[in-house]
Motif scaffolding. Structure first.
Motif, short mmCIF file in Angstrom:
data_model
loop_
_atom_site.label_atom_id
_atom_site.label_comp_id
_atom_site.label_asym_id
_atom_site.label_seq_id
_atom_site.Cartn_x
_atom_site.Cartn_y
_atom_site.Cartn_z
N ILE A 168 0.84 -1.21 0.00
CA ILE A 168 0.00 0.00 0.00
C ILE A 168 0.87 1.25 0.00
CG2 ILE A 168 -1.66 1.37 1.31
CD1 ILE A 168 -3.02 -1.11 2.17
N ILE A 169 1.94 1.25 0.79
CA ILE A 169 2.84 2.42 0.80
C ILE A 169 3.44 2.64 -0.59
CG2 ILE A 169 5.07 3.28 1.64
CD1 ILE A 169 4.39 2.04 4.35
N LEU A 170 3.92 1.57 -1.20
CA LEU A 170 4.57 1.69 -2.50
C LEU A 170 3.57 2.06 -3.60
CD1 LEU A 170 7.08 -1.29 -2.30
CD2 LEU A 170 7.50 1.14 -1.86
N LEU A 171 2.35 1.53 -3.53
CA LEU A 171 1.32 1.92 -4.49
C LEU A 171 0.97 3.40 -4.34
CD1 LEU A 171 -1.20 -1.08 -4.50
CD2 LEU A 171 0.26 -0.33 -6.39
N SER A 172 0.83 3.85 -3.10
CA SER A 172 0.49 5.26 -2.84
C SER A 172 1.60 6.17 -3.33
CB SER A 172 0.25 5.48 -1.34
OG SER A 172 -0.79 4.65 -0.87
N TYR A 173 2.83 5.71 -3.19
CA TYR A 173 3.98 6.47 -3.68
C TYR A 173 4.01 6.47 -5.21
CZ TYR A 173 8.91 7.81 -4.27
OH TYR A 173 10.08 8.44 -4.64
N TYR A 174 3.73 5.31 -5.79
CA TYR A 174 3.80 5.17 -7.24
C TYR A 174 2.75 6.00 -7.95
CZ TYR A 174 3.99 3.11 -11.88
OH TYR A 174 4.11 2.95 -13.24
N VAL A 175 1.52 6.03 -7.42
CA VAL A 175 0.46 6.76 -8.13
C VAL A 175 0.75 8.26 -8.16
CG1 VAL A 175 -1.31 5.05 -7.54
CG2 VAL A 175 -1.02 7.05 -6.07
N GLN A 176 1.63 8.71 -7.28
CA GLN A 176 2.00 10.13 -7.28
C GLN A 176 3.25 10.39 -8.12
OE1 GLN A 176 0.14 12.48 -6.01
NE2 GLN A 176 -1.28 11.22 -4.81
N THR A 177 4.20 9.44 -8.12
CA THR A 177 5.50 9.69 -8.75
C THR A 177 5.77 8.85 -10.00
OG1 THR A 177 6.60 7.99 -7.42
CG2 THR A 177 6.47 10.23 -6.48
N SER A 178 4.99 7.81 -10.22
CA SER A 178 5.18 6.87 -11.34
C SER A 178 6.52 6.13 -11.25
CB SER A 178 5.09 7.60 -12.69
OG SER A 178 3.80 8.16 -12.85
N THR A 179 7.02 5.95 -10.05
CA THR A 179 8.26 5.20 -9.85
C THR A 179 8.30 4.63 -8.45
OG1 THR A 179 10.67 5.30 -10.09
CG2 THR A 179 9.61 7.17 -8.97
N ILE A 180 9.25 3.73 -8.22
CA ILE A 180 9.51 3.16 -6.89
C ILE A 180 10.99 3.36 -6.61
CG2 ILE A 180 9.57 1.07 -5.47
CD1 ILE A 180 6.76 1.99 -6.04
N THR A 181 11.33 3.80 -5.43
CA THR A 181 12.73 4.03 -5.06
C THR A 181 13.14 3.11 -3.91
OG1 THR A 181 12.16 5.74 -3.45
CG2 THR A 181 12.56 6.45 -5.74
N VAL A 182 14.45 2.97 -3.75
CA VAL A 182 14.98 2.18 -2.63
C VAL A 182 14.53 2.80 -1.31
CG1 VAL A 182 17.07 1.45 -1.44
CG2 VAL A 182 16.97 1.35 -3.94
N GLU A 183 14.54 4.13 -1.25
CA GLU A 183 14.12 4.84 -0.04
C GLU A 183 12.69 4.47 0.34
OE1 GLU A 183 13.27 9.43 1.48
OE2 GLU A 183 13.27 8.91 -0.66
N SER A 184 11.79 4.46 -0.64
CA SER A 184 10.39 4.16 -0.34
C SER A 184 10.22 2.73 0.15
CB SER A 184 9.52 4.41 -1.58
OG SER A 184 9.91 3.58 -2.66
N VAL A 185 10.99 1.81 -0.42
CA VAL A 185 10.93 0.41 0.02
C VAL A 185 11.41 0.28 1.45
CG1 VAL A 185 11.81 -1.92 -0.35
CG2 VAL A 185 11.17 -0.51 -2.32
N LEU A 186 12.55 0.90 1.76
CA LEU A 186 13.14 0.79 3.09
C LEU A 186 12.26 1.43 4.16
CD1 LEU A 186 16.90 1.47 2.28
CD2 LEU A 186 15.83 -0.73 2.86
N ILE A 187 11.67 2.57 3.86
CA ILE A 187 10.84 3.26 4.85
C ILE A 187 9.51 2.52 5.06
CG2 ILE A 187 9.53 5.40 5.28
CD1 ILE A 187 11.88 6.96 4.22
N SER A 188 9.11 1.72 4.09
CA SER A 188 7.87 0.96 4.26
C SER A 188 8.03 -0.23 5.20
CB SER A 188 7.38 0.46 2.89
OG SER A 188 8.20 -0.60 2.40
N MET A 189 9.25 -0.65 5.44
CA MET A 189 9.48 -1.89 6.19
C MET A 189 8.95 -1.87 7.63
SD MET A 189 10.54 -4.07 4.10
CE MET A 189 10.83 -5.34 5.35
N PRO A 190 9.22 -0.82 8.42
CA PRO A 190 8.71 -0.87 9.81
C PRO A 190 7.19 -0.91 9.89
CG PRO A 190 9.66 1.29 9.32
CD PRO A 190 10.05 0.37 8.21
N ILE A 191 6.49 -0.28 8.94
CA ILE A 191 5.03 -0.35 8.94
C ILE A 191 4.58 -1.77 8.62
CG2 ILE A 191 2.93 0.49 7.85
CD1 ILE A 191 4.31 2.49 9.70
N SER A 192 5.28 -2.41 7.70
CA SER A 192 4.97 -3.79 7.37
C SER A 192 5.10 -4.68 8.61
CB SER A 192 5.92 -4.29 6.27
OG SER A 192 5.70 -5.65 5.99
N ILE A 193 6.15 -4.45 9.37
CA ILE A 193 6.38 -5.23 10.59
C ILE A 193 5.28 -4.97 11.61
CG2 ILE A 193 7.94 -5.54 12.55
CD1 ILE A 193 10.26 -4.84 10.61
#
Length: 309
Positions: A168-193
């Motif tokens: 969900i974090i990465l989709l929300s990021y993608y719909v705004q930027t049309s890309t996925i970054t390493v930063e977005s993946v890493l920051i999504s991890m604690p919420i996933s946990i």
């Protein structure tokens, strides 16, 4: 006359909006909107936020979460897990007499609305998202539906964390930027946990009943004491993850705001220790969900402050 009055009262109770609202299990909906906030906040430095896409993405995620909860309610009833004394359930079927068929029909109706919203998002971004959205809804269904429900296996926490956190974090990021970054993946991890922690807390609470009904959850496999230790470890890793990202200069020091939420996981962990009765563990369950909510909102605020200051 008295019988007729009681029947009218029951019908009125069944039609009350509070019954339907409880069916969505509103305390779980934070696991849907917090990731959308974070993904959108992450996009701030890279684009002008499309408010329409943000709102529609938020609605779609909330609707899918509510539908998933209804499917959960339907299948737990069908498999005999839910009864009038069950805690942590909507109770529409076992307490208020709503027909099971009505509940599952409403769930699929909500999936239909989410699909329409998803089509709009795809029209504005990429049709590849249709595949991901379909997989998300399938995961919501098979979490408690199908011949081998995910929730009945040791992988429930991992799957919930993946879809309700990372994706969900990465989709929300993608719909705004049309890309996925390493930063977005890493920051999504604690919420996933932390989303996974909500499911683990739920399974710790329901351990005895789940064992009687043949479930093989993580909490059952490792035992109650070790499950509480795993839960505490998930909390610790979530906070350490943010600190490490800041130390590596991947994230802004503003994200240290998440440390303000530390009292909640402490409350949650202590609330499970020495408890075996589900009702006694409800405050700990609530504190676990609040950890995800407060942590996530503070993380969002930190990302926004890092952009503006």
């Amino acid at each position: 006359m008295e019988l007729q009055t009681n029947q009218e009262h029951n019908i009125k109770e069944q039609s009350s909006w509070k019954v339907w609202w409880a069916l969505t299990r509103p305390h779980t909906l934070t696991a849907a909107f917090v990731p959308v906030f974070i993904g959108t906040a992450l996009a701030l430095p890279y684009t002008n936020i499309n408010s329409s896409l943000f709102i529609i993405m938020l609605l779609a995620c909330l609707i899918i979460q509510a539908a998933t909860n209804m499917i959960n309610e339907y299948y737990d009833f069908k498999r005999g897990l839910d009864h009038e004394g069950s805690v942590g359930i909507g109770g529409a079927i076992v307490r208020h007499g709503i027909q099971p068929k009505t509940v599952i029909t409403l769930a699929f109706f909500l999936f239909g609305i989410a699909t329409i919203l998803g089509v709009y998002i795809c029209m504005q971004t990429s049709w590849w998202l249709a595949i991901i959205g379909t997989i998300c809804m399938a995961a919501g269904y098979f979490y408690t539906g199908g011949p081998v429900p995910i929730a009945y296996t040791p992988f429930g926490e991992m799957v919930a964390g993946l879809f309700m956190g990372n994706i969900i974090i990465l989709l929300s990021y993608y719909v705004q930027t049309s890309t996925i970054t390493v930063e977005s993946v890493l920051i999504s991890m604690p919420i996933s946990i932390l989303v996974g922690a909500i499911l683990l807390a739920n399974n710790i609470r329901d351990l005895d009943g789940d064992k009687e009904n043949g479930r093989k959850t993580l909490a059952i496999l490792v035992g109650r004491k070790r499950a509480i230790m795993v839960l505490a470890g998930m909390f610790i890793v979530s906070y350490l993850w943010v600190i490490v990202l800041i130390g590596l200069k991947i994230a802004s020091p503003w994200l240290l705001l998440v440390l303000l939420s530390i009292p909640k996981p402490i409350q949650a962990t202590k609330g499970f220790i020495g408890k075996t009765i589900p009702l006694q563990m409800m405050p700990a369950m609530k504190a676990t969900a609040q950890t995800n909510t407060i942590f996530g909102l503070l993380l969002s605020i930190g990302l926004v402050l890092a952009y503006f200051i």
